[in-house]
Design a protein around this motif. Structure first.
Motif, PDB file in Angstrom:
ATOM      1  N   ARG A   1      42.700  65.316  63.411  1.00 54.69           N
ATOM      2  CA  ARG A   1      42.579  66.262  63.840  1.00 54.69           C
ATOM      3  C   ARG A   1      41.465  66.612  64.154  1.00 54.69           C
ATOM      4  O   ARG A   1      41.052  66.994  64.934  1.00 54.69           O
ATOM      5  CB  ARG A   1      43.254  67.420  62.679  1.00 54.69           C
ATOM      6  N   PHE A   2      40.115  65.647  63.239  1.00 57.96           N
ATOM      7  CA  PHE A   2      39.036  65.617  63.985  1.00 57.96           C
ATOM      8  C   PHE A   2      38.715  65.337  64.811  1.00 57.96           C
ATOM      9  O   PHE A   2      37.764  65.718  65.850  1.00 57.96           O
ATOM     10  CB  PHE A   2      38.622  65.099  62.212  1.00 57.96           C
ATOM     11  N   TRP A   3      39.803  64.283  65.012  1.00 63.79           N
ATOM     12  CA  TRP A   3      38.850  63.282  66.244  1.00 63.79           C
ATOM     13  C   TRP A   3      39.893  64.203  67.712  1.00 63.79           C
ATOM     14  O   TRP A   3      38.874  64.135  68.584  1.00 63.79           O
ATOM     15  CB  TRP A   3      39.441  61.896  66.275  1.00 63.79           C
TER      16      TRP A   3
ATOM     17  N   VAL B   1      48.008  72.951  69.318  1.00 62.30           N
ATOM     18  CA  VAL B   1      49.468  73.356  68.610  1.00 62.30           C
ATOM     19  C   VAL B   1      50.508  73.266  69.067  1.00 62.30           C
ATOM     20  O   VAL B   1      51.427  72.980  68.388  1.00 62.30           O
ATOM     21  CB  VAL B   1      48.486  74.524  69.117  1.00 62.30           C
TER      22      VAL B   1
ATOM     23  N   GLU C   1      51.596  69.796  67.372  1.00 58.49           N
ATOM     24  CA  GLU C   1      51.912  69.752  66.099  1.00 58.49           C
ATOM     25  C   GLU C   1      53.089  70.731  66.203  1.00 58.49           C
ATOM     26  O   GLU C   1      53.872  70.153  64.952  1.00 58.49           O
ATOM     27  CB  GLU C   1      50.853  70.615  65.640  1.00 58.49           C
TER      28      GLU C   1
ATOM     29  N   THR D   1      39.771  67.382  67.169  1.00 56.33           N
ATOM     30  CA  THR D   1      38.927  68.417  68.340  1.00 56.33           C
ATOM     31  C   THR D   1      37.825  68.128  68.765  1.00 56.33           C
ATOM     32  O   THR D   1      37.076  68.552  70.077  1.00 56.33           O
ATOM     33  CB  THR D   1      38.717  69.190  67.213  1.00 56.33           C
ATOM     34  N   PHE D   2      37.142  66.811  68.414  1.00 63.20           N
ATOM     35  CA  PHE D   2      36.301  66.635  68.510  1.00 63.20           C
ATOM     36  C   PHE D   2      36.303  66.165  70.223  1.00 63.20           C
ATOM     37  O   PHE D   2      35.154  66.586  71.520  1.00 63.20           O
ATOM     38  CB  PHE D   2      35.759  65.102  67.987  1.00 63.20           C
TER      39      PHE D   2
ATOM     40  N   LYS E   1      33.762  68.318  71.814  1.00 59.43           N
ATOM     41  CA  LYS E   1      33.120  67.633  72.309  1.00 59.43           C
ATOM     42  C   LYS E   1      32.644  67.074  73.905  1.00 59.43           C
ATOM     43  O   LYS E   1      31.773  67.571  74.635  1.00 59.43           O
ATOM     44  CB  LYS E   1      32.351  67.243  71.279  1.00 59.43           C
TER      45      LYS E   1
ATOM     46  N   LEU F   1      45.353  63.064  54.412  1.00 59.33           N
ATOM     47  CA  LEU F   1      43.347  62.488  54.940  1.00 59.33           C
ATOM     48  C   LEU F   1      43.928  62.028  56.398  1.00 59.33           C
ATOM     49  O   LEU F   1      43.019  62.359  57.006  1.00 59.33           O
ATOM     50  CB  LEU F   1      42.478  61.543  53.738  1.00 59.33           C
TER      51      LEU F   1
ATOM     52  N   ARG G   1      45.819  61.892  58.016  1.00 64.90           N
ATOM     53  CA  ARG G   1      45.600  63.556  59.334  1.00 64.90           C
ATOM     54  C   ARG G   1      44.406  64.968  59.311  1.00 64.90           C
ATOM     55  O   ARG G   1      44.989  65.040  60.903  1.00 64.90           O
ATOM     56  CB  ARG G   1      46.921  64.872  58.204  1.00 64.90           C
ATOM     57  N   ALA G   2      44.249  64.735  58.604  1.00 64.98           N
ATOM     58  CA  ALA G   2      42.571  65.480  58.052  1.00 64.98           C
ATOM     59  C   ALA G   2      41.474  64.735  59.792  1.00 64.98           C
ATOM     60  O   ALA G   2      41.252  65.193  60.643  1.00 64.98           O
ATOM     61  CB  ALA G   2      41.914  65.164  57.435  1.00 64.98           C
TER      62      ALA G   2
ATOM     63  N   ALA H   1      30.896  56.895  69.406  1.00 63.56           N
ATOM     64  CA  ALA H   1      31.962  57.171  68.284  1.00 63.56           C
ATOM     65  C   ALA H   1      33.123  56.365  68.355  1.00 63.56           C
ATOM     66  O   ALA H   1      33.821  56.545  67.856  1.00 63.56           O
ATOM     67  CB  ALA H   1      31.358  58.560  67.110  1.00 63.56           C
TER      68      ALA H   1
END
Lengths: 227, 235
Positions: A97-99, A71, A74, A101-102, A106, A91, A93-94, A135
């Protein structure tokens, strides 16, 4: 350069989440006051600025506290526009953010298990971590950094793995074998750590390994107070 | 071109999933036409496995054949793409945005696991702990609402914002748990602001269409409880 009085960062020297914020501040050329916290004896300021989690890092800008390292990243990107770290395209940006949080949810979970546990559970965690590294390795195909030719948000988010994964392995006696199995990721780790902003902003390795070794001995119930 | 009338939007989801509800509410608020592809409970379609190979979970938004995963990421994506349609979900001020993002992470980290822990935890003791955590989280969210809303009906102010969607999507399940367990999660005495907020949120037309009826969720919860270790389709 931005006036230093307005920006303060509460941190702890060994914390990857804190370094992540420092990397972003330095990439943007933002001057800040750094306050080292003793997490076994937290300052009243820290508790005042982050009563919810009582964790580092906390960025305080114009007396407003911002908590949670991703946070904070950003916030930094939106407040100081030079050297953007997030892409412009929604897209992209998405994906960034995906990687992020992964890796934060995880990979950190499996790393933590590999670090604290023994026997079968440790082995299982290492296996899971390797699936995750695969991955990340695939995501790096054809790219120098996750963000392209230059480091960006995703690299800063994954960045803890470049240094602290090795530290965890040494402190807890395991190997995730990325140098053998995941060539893109291995190469990225070296390139990332060679970047001037990163290279000049890492804790001393020996001292960090010692710290985590001692931390492991405290037992698996202890949580590192950082996010 | 993002946001064009010809762009194709699909959402992989399930009627009962609160994470899916977040995406649907955002799409509806932005008046985006989309095809809803319902996943069958207990199975995962080829399209889901192909679109979300890492998590294999719903929701997945597919925009012009490009998948976007993770409910909060999807909501931000929708807000950024359909920027000229309807009010912004994210606040204009960077600090307010940070507050919305922080509390959304808090909800996913602390509140939601506690909420479903009340149903799924293996022992009565663990269930009781989950209940305490859920109530404590709501108390913190009540205080946060007081500061963030600045006297307006929503976290987003006059209109529904990102944090409203993040929390509001769970109101259906909150009501279901209240009914099943015979106690209030949102309580006029302890969380009066959130009580009023929940009512305003559910009264919104596009939201009302998405949040499932409490009775249906209660029925589903009973089916799930009967199946050992089952879980609602969630991300």
């Amino acid at each position: 350069m931005v006036a230093s009085a307005a920006v303060r960062l509460f941190g702890m020297w060994a914390s990857p989440a804190v370094r992540r914020v420092e990397w972003a501040l330095k990439l943007k050329g933002i001057e800040y006051e750094y306050i080292e916290e003793d997490l076994s004896n937290k300052s009243s300021s820290l508790l005042e600025f982050n009563p919810i989690n009582k964790q580092v890092p906390v960025l305080v800008h114009n007396c407003n506290p911002i908590v949670e390292s991703l946070v904070i990243l950003e916030y930094i990107d939106e407040t100081w526009k030079e050297n953007p770290i997030l892409p412009v395209d929604p897209l992209e940006r998405a994906k960034a953010r995906f990687w992020a949080t992964f890796v934060d949810v995880k990979c950190r979970e499996e790393s933590r298990k590999a670090f604290f546990m023994e026997g079968e559970e440790k082995e299982k965690a290492i296996e899971n971590l390797q699936v995750q590294l695969k991955a990340l390795d695939e995501e790096l195909e054809g790219k120098k950094f996750f963000s392209g030719d230059h480091i960006g948000y995703t690299d800063l988010a994954v960045g803890w793995m470049a240094f602290w994964l090795g530290v965890a392995e040494e402190a807890a006696g395991f190997k995730a074998n990325y140098d053998v199995k995941f060539p893109n990721f291995s190469r990225w780790m070296k390139d990332f750590l060679a970047e001037p902003v990163i290279k000049d902003n890492l804790p001393p390795r020996e001292k960090t390994v010692e710290f985590f070794r001692a931390f492991k001995q405290l037992g698996s119930c202890t949580k590192v107070n950082q996010k | 071109m993002a946001g064009s009338g010809n762009s194709e939007v699909k959402l992989l989801g399930a009627w009962a999933s609160p994470y899916v509800a977040r995406a649907r509410i955002a799409l509806n608020l932005k008046e985006v036409q989309y095809e809803f592809l319902e996943e069958q409970f207990g199975t995962k379609s080829e399209l889901l496995l192909k679109s979300n190979p890492i998590y294999k979970k719903i929701p997945v938004l597919i925009h012009d054949d490009k998948p976007i995963c993770e409910s909060l990421i999807i909501v931000q994506y929708i807000d950024e793409v359909w920027v000229s349609s309807g009010p912004a979900l994210m606040p204009a001020d960077a600090y307010d945005r940070a507050l919305h993002r922080f509390w959304a992470v808090y909800i996913d980290d602390k509140f939601v696991p506690a909420l479903f822990g009340m149903m799924r935890a293996p022992t009565e003791e663990a269930k009781a702990e989950s209940k305490e955590q859920a109530l404590a989280s709501l108390q913190l969210l009540e205080e946060a609402f007081g500061k963030i809303s600045k006297g307006k009906p929503f976290f987003g102010g006059d209109t529904i914002g990102y944090l409203d969607v993040a929390l509001g999507a769970f109101v259906g399940w909150m009501k279901a748990f209240e009914e099943m367990n015979g106690f209030k999660l949102l309580d006029d005495a302890k969380t009066p602001l959130l009580c009023a907020w929940a009512e305003n949120f559910c009264n919104n037309e596009v939201v009302g269409a998405v949040i499932p009826e409490t009775a249906k969720l209660v029925e589903l919860a009973k089916v799930m409880q009967a199946r050992f270790k089952s879980a609602p389709p969630a991300n």
